[in-house]
Scaffold this motif. Structure first.
Motif, short mmCIF file in Angstrom:
data_model
loop_
_atom_site.label_atom_id
_atom_site.label_comp_id
_atom_site.label_asym_id
_atom_site.label_seq_id
_atom_site.Cartn_x
_atom_site.Cartn_y
_atom_site.Cartn_z
N ASN A 102 0.85 -1.18 0.00
CA ASN A 102 0.00 0.00 0.00
C ASN A 102 0.89 1.24 0.00
O ASN A 102 1.21 1.77 1.05
N PRO A 103 1.34 1.67 -1.17
CA PRO A 103 2.32 2.78 -1.22
C PRO A 103 1.73 4.09 -0.73
O PRO A 103 0.65 4.50 -1.15
N ARG A 104 2.45 4.75 0.14
CA ARG A 104 1.96 6.02 0.69
C ARG A 104 2.10 7.16 -0.31
O ARG A 104 1.28 8.06 -0.35
N GLY A 105 3.16 7.12 -1.12
CA GLY A 105 3.43 8.23 -2.02
C GLY A 105 2.87 8.08 -3.41
O GLY A 105 3.13 8.91 -4.27
N VAL A 106 2.13 7.01 -3.67
CA VAL A 106 1.55 6.79 -5.01
C VAL A 106 0.05 6.60 -4.83
O VAL A 106 -0.41 5.56 -4.34
N ARG A 107 -0.71 7.61 -5.21
CA ARG A 107 -2.16 7.56 -5.00
C ARG A 107 -2.87 6.81 -6.12
O ARG A 107 -3.74 5.97 -5.87
N GLU A 108 -2.53 7.12 -7.37
CA GLU A 108 -3.23 6.50 -8.49
C GLU A 108 -2.25 6.33 -9.65
O GLU A 108 -1.81 7.31 -10.26
N ALA A 109 -1.89 5.08 -9.95
CA ALA A 109 -0.90 4.82 -10.99
C ALA A 109 -1.00 3.37 -11.44
O ALA A 109 -1.53 2.52 -10.73
N ASP A 110 -0.48 3.11 -12.63
CA ASP A 110 -0.23 1.75 -13.09
C ASP A 110 1.28 1.55 -13.10
O ASP A 110 2.02 2.37 -13.66
N VAL A 111 1.74 0.49 -12.46
CA VAL A 111 3.16 0.15 -12.43
C VAL A 111 3.37 -0.96 -13.47
O VAL A 111 2.78 -2.04 -13.37
N ILE A 112 4.19 -0.68 -14.49
CA ILE A 112 4.31 -1.57 -15.64
C ILE A 112 5.77 -1.93 -15.85
O ILE A 112 6.61 -1.05 -16.12
N ALA A 113 6.09 -3.23 -15.72
CA ALA A 113 7.47 -3.69 -15.82
C ALA A 113 7.57 -4.77 -16.90
O ALA A 113 6.69 -5.63 -17.01
N LEU A 114 8.66 -4.72 -17.66
CA LEU A 114 8.89 -5.67 -18.76
C LEU A 114 10.14 -6.48 -18.49
O LEU A 114 11.20 -5.94 -18.16
N HIS A 115 10.02 -7.81 -18.67
CA HIS A 115 11.19 -8.70 -18.63
C HIS A 115 11.19 -9.53 -19.90
O HIS A 115 10.16 -10.10 -20.29
N MET A 116 12.36 -9.57 -20.58
CA MET A 116 12.50 -10.31 -21.83
C MET A 116 13.60 -11.35 -21.68
O MET A 116 14.65 -11.10 -21.10
N GLU A 117 13.32 -12.55 -22.23
CA GLU A 117 14.29 -13.64 -22.12
C GLU A 117 13.93 -14.71 -23.15
O GLU A 117 12.76 -15.07 -23.30
N GLY A 118 14.95 -15.21 -23.85
CA GLY A 118 14.73 -16.32 -24.77
C GLY A 118 13.72 -16.05 -25.86
O GLY A 118 12.99 -16.96 -26.28
N GLY A 119 13.67 -14.81 -26.35
CA GLY A 119 12.72 -14.49 -27.42
C GLY A 119 11.29 -14.35 -26.96
O GLY A 119 10.37 -14.27 -27.79
N GLN A 120 11.07 -14.31 -25.64
CA GLN A 120 9.73 -14.14 -25.10
C GLN A 120 9.73 -12.94 -24.14
O GLN A 120 10.80 -12.51 -23.68
N ALA A 121 8.55 -12.44 -23.85
CA ALA A 121 8.43 -11.26 -22.99
C ALA A 121 7.26 -11.42 -22.04
O ALA A 121 6.25 -12.05 -22.37
N CYS A 122 7.40 -10.83 -20.86
CA CYS A 122 6.31 -10.75 -19.89
C CYS A 122 6.21 -9.31 -19.42
O CYS A 122 7.21 -8.71 -19.01
N VAL A 123 5.02 -8.76 -19.49
CA VAL A 123 4.74 -7.42 -18.97
C VAL A 123 3.84 -7.58 -17.74
O VAL A 123 2.77 -8.20 -17.83
N GLN A 124 4.30 -7.08 -16.62
CA GLN A 124 3.55 -7.16 -15.37
C GLN A 124 2.94 -5.78 -15.08
O GLN A 124 3.65 -4.78 -15.08
N VAL A 125 1.63 -5.76 -14.83
CA VAL A 125 0.93 -4.51 -14.55
C VAL A 125 0.34 -4.58 -13.14
O VAL A 125 -0.43 -5.49 -12.84
N PHE A 126 0.72 -3.62 -12.28
CA PHE A 126 0.14 -3.48 -10.95
C PHE A 126 -0.78 -2.27 -10.97
O PHE A 126 -0.40 -1.20 -11.46
N PHE A 127 -1.98 -2.42 -10.40
CA PHE A 127 -2.94 -1.33 -10.35
C PHE A 127 -2.93 -0.71 -8.96
O PHE A 127 -3.30 -1.37 -7.98
N ILE A 128 -2.49 0.53 -8.86
CA ILE A 128 -2.49 1.26 -7.59
C ILE A 128 -3.58 2.31 -7.67
O ILE A 128 -3.54 3.20 -8.53
N ARG A 129 -4.58 2.19 -6.79
CA ARG A 129 -5.66 3.16 -6.73
C ARG A 129 -5.91 3.51 -5.27
O ARG A 129 -5.94 2.62 -4.41
N ALA A 130 -6.10 4.79 -5.01
CA ALA A 130 -6.38 5.26 -3.65
C ALA A 130 -5.33 4.76 -2.66
O ALA A 130 -5.65 4.34 -1.56
N ASN A 131 -4.05 4.80 -3.09
CA ASN A 131 -2.92 4.34 -2.26
C ASN A 131 -3.04 2.87 -1.87
O ASN A 131 -2.44 2.44 -0.88
#
Length: 622
Positions: A255-284
């Motif tokens: 529960n991040p105190r300094g992030v009220r409303e955001a999408d956290v989007i991270a990409l990892h690539m390996e072996g010709g494949q990719a994964c994008v992870q999306v975290f939904f932060i709303r109302a802290n």
């Protein structure tokens, strides 16, 4: 001897070079097509002529781009007023055309929200997915239905809000079980006043907006005041609410105190494949996460993958005011402009290097890395199972697309056919299809007739849309729920359609219908069985069970819709809200049919023209 002229269409950088004479440096979108007019790639350009000139050079390209240029036979162009418009058009065309050389987001379902209704004296709290047409306050998005359900359960425990439908609410004469287990305050039977219930609704909305700390302080003050006034029952209820609220907060994890409303989007690539992870932060608060596996090329860079992902991901979704990324994208200014226009306010894109936001990205990256590792391991196992399936039934090659068919009905009513799809990446749920059985001459419960209709519709459409089998939509293997009779019926259907190169297998329950004793039927072969501990047998059982689950779900949805249907559904202009108003006013559809014009006009939301239409509808029926 004179050689016949070469009629093979020209391809490559020389073909691309010829287009430079007709282009200027306007912004726009270009498409590269092969000799069969299939779209290879869709791209945007700040200046079309400059971008196309890069492709016209014979050297200096990555292997992926060089291969794409060699296959290009023609190009198409659309100019736009701004590069932002070009970005939006590019992403729309990519989602529509699915070009081979573009990064493609393969799973793009809508996300659920929590809805607090506003069209009832005692608002309902419920899960909502789709267009926000109902009156009320929406909170979300949540990463999954499970995340919504967990939050709804927590809200029920803390604020005791109802989740029953309006019809159930109106029909209650005594409190339901939820009241007994302290999950609802039973406004349906007057166990709580409208004012107190409204206060609970406001508290729940404050919690969803992130005001949980202030809410706890306020509840603690009220508890103290109630105790001092010797209102011990009320003080105990407030104490229980504070405890439940504390448990909710401790169970939410990040529960991040300094992030009220955001999408956290991270990409990892390996072996010709990719994964994008999306975290939904709303109302802290952390409202869940979801992973995506976009289709990528072998030599594509992270900024290009993330830029394509953002464009397609937010095509049908509103972005939050802040996007926290693991990698900065190449055209951040364009993406910010496009997303800000969509949201109607400024959208910020940042790649944090330190602090709480960087910790959020680190967590999302870790999840992306672990998710991709699991997927790659599962993919290897899935590939071995498909190879085992080919060995067990002497197929020419491991199937890349397996279609499994099943039917569901109750004595022939509300019949539905279902098709699920599996391949090297597991179940391809976006490819699932359901078929409402239309045949009017079918005998109730005629499974052969239903299967004939489903397969005929499925393959007639394939023959019409892709007769040359150039797409990946054609199956390599069919699994049918049934024995020799079903297999014989399927063979006749395929023979009638002129399809003789797609193998199919009937999966029949064995002796005593015992799972593990399945028999497999194929045309021209004796029934066979697999060893009880054979992984291929377990794989086939999972495929069959998934088809059965999907078919039953489709049947239940159809049956539920039929149960709630009324003659009012056939009247254009009578939507869900007016239907509720008519039923609430008259009590039943029969009473609406008997009503005169004056009574119909008295219903809220029904004007004179609609009243006449409703009256004519029923009286024309005689």
């Amino acid at each position: 001897m004179t050689q016949p002229p070469d009629t093979t269409p020209a391809t490559g950088h020389e073909v691309i070079h010829a287009y430079l004479r007709t282009l200027d440096n306007s912004p726009g979108v270009y498409r590269m097509l092969d000799t069969q007019s299939r779209v290879l790639y869709v791209g945007k350009a700040r200046a079309l002529k400059k971008r196309v000139a890069n492709y016209a050079k014979p050297m200096g390209h990555s292997p992926r781009i060089a291969r794409m240029i060699r296959e290009t036979a023609t190009m198409m162009f659309l100019t736009t007023r701004t590069e932002t418009e070009a970005l939006l058009l590019e992403q729309n065309l990519i989602k529509q055309l699915k070009p081979r050389y573009n990064v493609l987001l393969r799973d793009d379902k809508s996300f659920p929200n929590i809805l607090v209704t506003r069209d009832h004296a005692f608002p309902q709290i419920m899960k909502h997915r789709g267009a926000k047409t109902a009156k009320g306050d929406y909170f979300g998005p949540f990463a999954s239905a499970g995340a919504v359900n967990r939050t709804l359960n927590q809200l029920q425990r803390v604020f005791l809000l109802r989740n029953c439908t309006d019809a159930t609410f109106e029909s209650r004469t005594r409190p339901c079980l939820l009241y007994q287990i302290k999950r609802c305050s039973a406004p349906c039977t007057g166990q709580i006043s409208a004012a107190d219930y409204a206060a609970s609704v406001n508290d729940a909305m404050r919690f969803l907006k992130g005001d949980s700390t202030e809410l706890q302080v306020q509840l603690a003050t009220q508890m103290t005041q109630a105790a001092e006034a010797m209102e011990f029952e009320r003080a105990a209820a407030l104490r229980d609410r504070i405890r439940a609220l504390t448990n909710v907060q401790s169970a939410q994890g990040i529960n991040p105190r300094g992030v009220r409303e955001a999408d956290v989007i991270a990409l990892h690539m390996e072996g010709g494949q990719a994964c994008v992870q999306v975290f939904f932060i709303r109302a802290n608060q952390n409202w869940g996460n979801k992973d995506y596996y976009p289709r990528i090329g072998p030599d594509i860079e992270p900024p290009e993958v993330l830029e394509a992902f953002l464009g397609q991901f937010y095509d049908q979704k509103d972005p939050p005011p802040q996007l926290i990324l693991s990698h900065m994208i190449d055209n951040a200014d364009l993406m910010i402009d496009a997303l800000s226009q969509k949201l109607g306010r400024k959208v910020e894109i940042l790649v944090p290097q330190r602090g709480e936001k960087a910790e959020l990205i680190d967590g999302a990256l870790r999840n992306a890395r672990e998710s991709l590792a699991r997927r790659m391991a599962e993919g290897q196992a899935q590939t071995k199972l498909l190879e085992g399936l080919a060995d067990a039934f002497t197929l020419e090659a491991p199937p890349q697309r397996v279609e499994v068919y099943d039917n569901s009905h109750i004595q022939g009513t509300d019949a539905v056919g279902a098709m699920i799809v599996a391949g090297p990446d597991g179940f391809l749920k976006s490819q699932y299809r359901k078929f409402n059985i239309r045949g009017t001459d079918l005998t109730p419960g005629d499974d052969f007739g239903m299967m004939k209709e489903v397969l005929t519709r499925r393959f007639q459409r394939l023959l019409k849309e892709d007769p040359d089998r150039e797409s990946a939509s054609w199956p390599d293997l069919l699994l049918i729920d049934g024995g020799a009779g079903q297999v014989s019926a399927v063979k006749q259907i395929m023979d009638d359609l002129g399809i003789d190169d797609i193998p199919f297998i009937g999966v029949a329950k064995g002796i005593d219908r015992d799972q593990g004793k399945e028999e497999f039927h194929r045309p021209g072969h004796r029934p066979t069985a697999l060893q009880r501990n054979d992984p291929v047998l377990y794989f086939i059982q999972r495929l069959r069970d998934e088809a059965h689950r999907f078919a039953i779900g489709a049947h239940r949805a159809k049956r539920a819709k039929a149960v709630s249907a009324t003659p009012l559904d056939d009247i254009t202009g009578v939507g869900a809200a007016r239907k509720r108003a008519l039923l609430a006013h008259f009590g039943s559809a029969k009473a609406v049919a008997r009503a005169d014009l004056a009574d119909l006009r008295a219903v809220d939301g029904v004007n004179e023209a609609l009243a006449q239409k409703i009256y004519d509808h029923f009286h024309e029926r005689g």
